[in-house]
Design a protein around this motif. Structure first.
Motif, PDB file in Angstrom:
ATOM      1  N   ARG A 239      27.741 -52.208   6.011  1.00 17.02           N
ATOM      2  CA  ARG A 239      27.418 -51.125   6.940  1.00 17.02           C
ATOM      3  C   ARG A 239      26.949 -51.697   8.276  1.00 17.02           C
ATOM      4  O   ARG A 239      27.349 -51.230   9.338  1.00 17.02           O
ATOM      5  N   ILE A 243      28.675 -51.252  12.031  1.00 11.89           N
ATOM      6  CA  ILE A 243      27.943 -50.792  13.213  1.00 11.89           C
ATOM      7  C   ILE A 243      28.115 -51.784  14.355  1.00 11.89           C
ATOM      8  O   ILE A 243      28.393 -51.396  15.509  1.00 11.89           O
ATOM      9  N   ILE A 254      24.501 -43.456  18.781  1.00 13.28           N
ATOM     10  CA  ILE A 254      24.548 -43.276  17.330  1.00 13.28           C
ATOM     11  C   ILE A 254      25.550 -42.198  16.935  1.00 13.28           C
ATOM     12  O   ILE A 254      26.253 -42.331  15.928  1.00 13.28           O
ATOM     13  N   VAL A 277      22.028 -45.276  10.418  1.00 13.08           N
ATOM     14  CA  VAL A 277      22.546 -46.108  11.504  1.00 13.08           C
ATOM     15  C   VAL A 277      21.405 -46.548  12.420  1.00 13.08           C
ATOM     16  O   VAL A 277      21.333 -47.708  12.848  1.00 13.08           O
TER      17      VAL A 277
END
Length: 305
Positions: A239, A243, A254, A277
């Motif tokens: 993850r 990002i 975001i 996030v």
């Protein structure tokens, strides 16, 4: 609380609420009637022992659920009410159960944030935080409480909340993992109450332990915890990589990142995805991998370092 994912590492099968189920000779579970997208079929409350028992996470402020727990303990003395962390789906029921039984509340301390609020920031999960919780005794790493046939050891696992505890049942090599590790979903980590760095460090800590089954705060058991925790950590690293890739590709906020990497997500979970996030970005900024225009916040602009 959790952030539901569709990763194959997770087990979507959920136990039903509304009945007390024996999980072993020492453990019974009753699930509170507070099911939803963040709680699976509801909060799992556990009764450990037979003649003298501990109740772990009595759950939300629900009189019917507390009455059911008292009935399930009929004939047994409740030695302790243990709480893993101060979210409203876990800790308020402890005060109701104490009022019914007089048993002491032990476990996590009062709710606390991972850091101070930045200017103009608000606690994003404030509605879920139980700020009234005050245990009769706060437990710390390695401290134990015991009954005739059970011993529970406190294991500090900050991240989801900074006061989060798990409880190891030594006689069964089992861990009551609260919301830190769950079979059905990843745990939401939402600044400023939570910390991604602390969460990942707590995952690393659990990988050194020898428990063979986890009984989580929501959903069913984790049957191969070392492998599962390794999978959760890998999931988080992937993850983070996603990002970073979106920021390198030109996404600057975001909302854009969530749109790109959470395609097909249930709209009800977009807020949780944004907070996840945000937690990763806060950690990336602290490590100097990403820049933000001022202290990292949900509405900040992010650029490659």
């Amino acid at each position: 609380m959790s952030e539901r994912q569709t990763d194959p590492v997770f087990d979507a099968a959920l136990p039903a609420s509304g009945e007390t189920v024996a999980l072993s000779s020492r453990i019974r579970r009753r699930i509170a009637p507070n099911g939803g997208p963040f709680t699976a079929s509801g909060t799992c409350s556990y009764i450990v022992g037979r003649e003298e028992v501990a109740v772990i996470d009595p759950g939300p402020e629900n009189a019917d659920h507390i009455a059911a727990l008292v009935a399930a303990c009929a004939g047994a003395r409740i030695l302790a009410i243990l709480v893993t962390h101060t979210h409203r789906d876990h800790s308020p029921g402890a005060r109701l159960l104490q009022a019914r039984t007089g048993a002491p509340i032990l476990g996590c301390g009062p709710h606390r944030a991972a850091r101070a609020l930045a200017e103009g920031e608000f606690p994003h999960l404030d509605a879920s935080a139980d700020r009234v919780h005050r245990p009769d005794r706060e437990l710390h790493e390695g401290e134990t409480i015991a009954g005739p046939d059970w011993t529970l050891e406190a294991v500090e696992t900050p991240g989801h909340t900074m006061n989060h505890l798990a409880f190891a049942l030594r006689e069964e090599a089992a861990l009551f993992s609260g919301d830190h590790v769950m079979a059905w979903s990843t745990s939401i980590v939402a600044p400023p109450d939570g910390s991604m760095r602390a969460y990942l460090d707590s995952l690393d800590k659990l990988r050194t332990r020898s428990e063979t089954v986890y009984w989580p705060g929501h959903g069913g058991p984790v049957r191969d915890p070392r492998r599962f925790v390794r999978g959760i950590a890998t999931h988080r690293r992937l993850r983070e990589a996603s990002i970073r890739a979106r920021i390198e590709a030109g996404d600057r906020n975001i909302r854009a990142i969530v749109d790109a990497i959470y395609q097909g997500l249930n709209p009800a979970l977009r807020g949780a995805a944004a907070l996840s996030v945000f937690a990763h970005l806060e950690d990336l900024v602290e490590r100097g991998v990403v820049r933000s225009d001022g202290p990292p916040q949900l509405e900040s602009t992010y650029t490659p370092a």
